[in-house]
Design a protein around this motif. Structure first.
Motif, PDB file in Angstrom:
ATOM      1  N   LEU A 173     -37.966  -1.891  -6.990  1.00  0.00           N
ATOM      2  CA  LEU A 173     -37.208  -1.986  -8.236  1.00  0.00           C
ATOM      3  C   LEU A 173     -36.575  -0.644  -8.594  1.00  0.00           C
ATOM      4  CD1 LEU A 173     -39.640  -4.199 -10.363  1.00  0.00           C
ATOM      5  CD2 LEU A 173     -37.316  -4.817  -9.659  1.00  0.00           C
ATOM      6  N   GLN A 174     -37.215   0.427  -8.190  1.00  0.00           N
ATOM      7  CA  GLN A 174     -36.670   1.761  -8.436  1.00  0.00           C
ATOM      8  C   GLN A 174     -35.778   2.247  -7.300  1.00  0.00           C
ATOM      9  OE1 GLN A 174     -39.070   5.417  -7.845  1.00  0.00           O
ATOM     10  NE2 GLN A 174     -38.752   5.781 -10.041  1.00  0.00           N
ATOM     11  N   GLN A 175     -36.108   1.910  -6.064  1.00  0.00           N
ATOM     12  CA  GLN A 175     -35.502   2.583  -4.915  1.00  0.00           C
ATOM     13  C   GLN A 175     -34.483   1.747  -4.147  1.00  0.00           C
ATOM     14  OE1 GLN A 175     -38.825   3.901  -2.516  1.00  0.00           O
ATOM     15  NE2 GLN A 175     -39.834   4.853  -4.271  1.00  0.00           N
ATOM     16  N   LEU A 176     -34.332   0.469  -4.461  1.00  0.00           N
ATOM     17  CA  LEU A 176     -33.408  -0.382  -3.706  1.00  0.00           C
ATOM     18  C   LEU A 176     -31.998   0.218  -3.725  1.00  0.00           C
ATOM     19  CD1 LEU A 176     -33.375  -3.240  -2.258  1.00  0.00           C
ATOM     20  CD2 LEU A 176     -32.269  -4.052  -4.347  1.00  0.00           C
ATOM     21  N   SER A 177     -31.395   0.323  -2.564  1.00  0.00           N
ATOM     22  CA  SER A 177     -30.070   0.926  -2.473  1.00  0.00           C
ATOM     23  C   SER A 177     -28.979  -0.077  -2.825  1.00  0.00           C
ATOM     24  CB  SER A 177     -29.827   1.448  -1.053  1.00  0.00           C
ATOM     25  OG  SER A 177     -29.726   0.370  -0.129  1.00  0.00           O
ATOM     26  N   ASP A 178     -27.831   0.444  -3.238  1.00  0.00           N
ATOM     27  CA  ASP A 178     -26.678  -0.415  -3.499  1.00  0.00           C
ATOM     28  C   ASP A 178     -26.314  -1.199  -2.247  1.00  0.00           C
ATOM     29  OD1 ASP A 178     -26.625   0.666  -6.005  1.00  0.00           O
ATOM     30  OD2 ASP A 178     -24.675   1.649  -5.806  1.00  0.00           O
ATOM     31  N   GLU A 179     -26.379  -0.544  -1.095  1.00  0.00           N
ATOM     32  CA  GLU A 179     -26.004  -1.185   0.165  1.00  0.00           C
ATOM     33  C   GLU A 179     -26.906  -2.375   0.477  1.00  0.00           C
ATOM     34  OE1 GLU A 179     -25.220  -0.001   4.862  1.00  0.00           O
ATOM     35  OE2 GLU A 179     -26.376   1.350   3.569  1.00  0.00           O
ATOM     36  N   GLN A 180     -28.223  -2.208   0.329  1.00  0.00           N
ATOM     37  CA  GLN A 180     -29.130  -3.302   0.634  1.00  0.00           C
ATOM     38  C   GLN A 180     -28.965  -4.444  -0.353  1.00  0.00           C
ATOM     39  OE1 GLN A 180     -33.241  -2.158   1.092  1.00  0.00           O
ATOM     40  NE2 GLN A 180     -33.835  -4.148   1.908  1.00  0.00           N
ATOM     41  N   LEU A 181     -28.798  -4.110  -1.626  1.00  0.00           N
ATOM     42  CA  LEU A 181     -28.595  -5.151  -2.637  1.00  0.00           C
ATOM     43  C   LEU A 181     -27.333  -5.942  -2.335  1.00  0.00           C
ATOM     44  CD1 LEU A 181     -29.296  -6.547  -5.303  1.00  0.00           C
ATOM     45  CD2 LEU A 181     -28.189  -4.654  -6.515  1.00  0.00           C
ATOM     46  N   ASN A 182     -26.259  -5.240  -2.036  1.00  0.00           N
ATOM     47  CA  ASN A 182     -24.979  -5.899  -1.784  1.00  0.00           C
ATOM     48  C   ASN A 182     -25.026  -6.769  -0.532  1.00  0.00           C
ATOM     49  OD1 ASN A 182     -22.140  -6.226  -2.493  1.00  0.00           O
ATOM     50  ND2 ASN A 182     -21.710  -5.104  -0.611  1.00  0.00           N
ATOM     51  N   GLN A 183     -25.748  -6.322   0.495  1.00  0.00           N
ATOM     52  CA  GLN A 183     -25.805  -7.060   1.752  1.00  0.00           C
ATOM     53  C   GLN A 183     -26.668  -8.313   1.665  1.00  0.00           C
ATOM     54  OE1 GLN A 183     -27.159  -4.212   4.668  1.00  0.00           O
ATOM     55  NE2 GLN A 183     -25.103  -3.404   5.066  1.00  0.00           N
ATOM     56  N   GLN A 184     -27.729  -8.269   0.850  1.00  0.00           N
ATOM     57  CA  GLN A 184     -28.717  -9.354   0.878  1.00  0.00           C
ATOM     58  C   GLN A 184     -28.578 -10.372  -0.249  1.00  0.00           C
ATOM     59  OE1 GLN A 184     -32.272  -6.498   2.624  1.00  0.00           O
ATOM     60  NE2 GLN A 184     -32.852  -8.364   1.569  1.00  0.00           N
ATOM     61  N   LEU A 185     -27.964 -10.006  -1.371  1.00  0.00           N
ATOM     62  CA  LEU A 185     -27.965 -10.948  -2.494  1.00  0.00           C
ATOM     63  C   LEU A 185     -27.115 -12.164  -2.178  1.00  0.00           C
ATOM     64  CD1 LEU A 185     -25.210 -10.994  -4.574  1.00  0.00           C
ATOM     65  CD2 LEU A 185     -25.962  -8.652  -4.914  1.00  0.00           C
ATOM     66  N   ILE A 186     -27.605 -13.325  -2.608  1.00  0.00           N
ATOM     67  CA  ILE A 186     -26.908 -14.597  -2.367  1.00  0.00           C
ATOM     68  C   ILE A 186     -26.856 -15.350  -3.697  1.00  0.00           C
ATOM     69  CG2 ILE A 186     -26.829 -16.739  -1.065  1.00  0.00           C
ATOM     70  CD1 ILE A 186     -28.642 -15.421   1.028  1.00  0.00           C
ATOM     71  N   ILE A 187     -25.683 -15.389  -4.304  1.00  0.00           N
ATOM     72  CA  ILE A 187     -25.430 -16.140  -5.531  1.00  0.00           C
ATOM     73  C   ILE A 187     -24.330 -17.139  -5.246  1.00  0.00           C
ATOM     74  CG2 ILE A 187     -24.711 -16.067  -7.939  1.00  0.00           C
ATOM     75  CD1 ILE A 187     -25.755 -13.238  -8.117  1.00  0.00           C
ATOM     76  N   LYS A 188     -24.555 -18.396  -5.615  1.00  0.00           N
ATOM     77  CA  LYS A 188     -23.570 -19.448  -5.377  1.00  0.00           C
ATOM     78  C   LYS A 188     -23.277 -20.214  -6.662  1.00  0.00           C
ATOM     79  CE  LYS A 188     -25.198 -20.269  -0.613  1.00  0.00           C
ATOM     80  NZ  LYS A 188     -25.730 -21.304   0.312  1.00  0.00           N
ATOM     81  N   GLU A 189     -22.071 -20.728  -6.773  1.00  0.00           N
ATOM     82  CA  GLU A 189     -21.740 -21.664  -7.837  1.00  0.00           C
ATOM     83  C   GLU A 189     -22.241 -23.032  -7.399  1.00  0.00           C
ATOM     84  OE1 GLU A 189     -17.688 -21.580  -8.968  1.00  0.00           O
ATOM     85  OE2 GLU A 189     -17.676 -19.431  -9.438  1.00  0.00           O
ATOM     86  N   ALA A 190     -22.729 -23.800  -8.368  1.00  0.00           N
ATOM     87  CA  ALA A 190     -23.285 -25.114  -8.029  1.00  0.00           C
ATOM     88  C   ALA A 190     -22.789 -26.154  -9.018  1.00  0.00           C
ATOM     89  CB  ALA A 190     -24.806 -25.069  -8.043  1.00  0.00           C
ATOM     90  N   ALA A 191     -22.825 -27.391  -8.580  1.00  0.00           N
ATOM     91  CA  ALA A 191     -22.477 -28.519  -9.437  1.00  0.00           C
ATOM     92  C   ALA A 191     -23.702 -29.383  -9.623  1.00  0.00           C
ATOM     93  CB  ALA A 191     -21.354 -29.325  -8.810  1.00  0.00           C
ATOM     94  N   LEU A 192     -23.992 -29.747 -10.872  1.00  0.00           N
ATOM     95  CA  LEU A 192     -25.149 -30.605 -11.148  1.00  0.00           C
ATOM     96  C   LEU A 192     -24.698 -32.045 -11.355  1.00  0.00           C
ATOM     97  CD1 LEU A 192     -27.184 -28.315 -13.554  1.00  0.00           C
ATOM     98  CD2 LEU A 192     -27.554 -28.711 -11.142  1.00  0.00           C
TER      99      LEU A 192
END
Length: 269
Positions: free
Chosen positions: A250-269
């Motif tokens: 939570l303190q040390q995560l790099s911008d590069e790792q966050l940007n490479q790994q995060l997965i956010i999608k739009e969804a329809a319910l």
């Protein structure tokens, strides 16, 4: 949303928003340390005599019913009304809602009396508050309802708020728009307070976002990537090491790792 996640995470680090937590006694230390690690500042103030003043001075307020009592109900209501008066976002974590009538009724009371920016809970808690059938044992959802995502949207629409239902895939919805986050680690289920800390991290993100929907989704993605990184770093896999490494990431995560790994999608319910 990649740029928004990074921007919000870094804004929290530079601004150090103050997060007032009326939370449960099991997770107080872990929550405080997690907020510090993320760059925010925690305060835990439970007395009704100071709840309004503390909430008014904060950037966001978290109400967590994990170890509930009549006194904490009173303090939460006082703090919530003060936060509403000053335009400060209120995050509700309805821990164990559906397990007992006291918890369920307390959560419903807070939803009725306060303007809640975000409800963050597991599938059973969210389904219970939405009036859907759910199985909750203690403070855990032992069975996810088949229409869990629909229950989240129903609750968001009926309460005119944003709902963040966390699980293997996190569902964040305001009743009209829905985002899903596909980050995290099974190890989060092995420690106490993982969800409670996420609620407070979400409060920090929402305090610096124009949209509770996007702020909560960004918080889930950041937290989920930190959990993945923490699980990968363990020399001796287990809950003790994982909890320590989660705080580290939570303190040390790099911008590069966050940007490479995060997965956010739009969804329809």
């Amino acid at each position: 949303m990649h740029n928004q996640v990074l921007a919000l995470r870094n804004l929290i680090r530079s601004d150090a928003p103050l997060i007032h937590n009326i939370t449960n006694v099991v997770v107080t230390n872990f929550t405080a340390n997690g907020l510090y690690a993320a760059g925010a500042k925690p305060v835990m103030a439970y007395a009704p005599e100071e709840a309004a003043d503390m909430a008014a001075a904060a950037d966001a307020l978290v109400l967590n019913i994990g170890t509930l009592s009549s006194a904490t109900n009173e303090a939460m209501l006082i703090a919530g009304k003060a936060a509403n008066k000053h335009g400060i976002p209120v995050i509700l974590d309805p821990v164990g809602a559906g397990a007992t009538s006291f918890r369920t009724e307390s959560a419903a009371m807070l939803l009725q009396e306060l303007d809640i920016a975000l409800i963050r809970g597991n599938s059973g808690e969210i389904a219970s508050l939405a009036g859907s059938e759910a199985v909750v044992r203690g403070v855990d959802a032992s069975a996810a309802p088949a229409d869990a995502a629909a229950s989240a949207a129903k609750l968001a629409a009926s309460r005119q708020t944003t709902v963040c239902m966390t699980g293997e895939v996190d569902v964040i919805t305001d009743g009209s728009n829905t985002l899903t986050v596909h980050n995290g680690s099974p190890s989060l289920q092995d420690i106490t307070g993982a969800g409670c800390l996420l609620s407070s991290i979400a409060a920090a993100f929402i305090s610096r976002s124009d949209s509770p929907l996007e702020g909560a989704a960004a918080a889930c993605a950041y937290y989920g990537v930190c959990a993945e990184a923490a699980a990968d770093r363990q020399p001796f896999p287990g809950p003790g090491h994982f909890q320590v490494h989660l705080l580290d990431m939570l303190q040390q995560l790099s911008d590069e790792q966050l940007n490479q790994q995060l997965i956010i999608k739009e969804a329809a319910l």
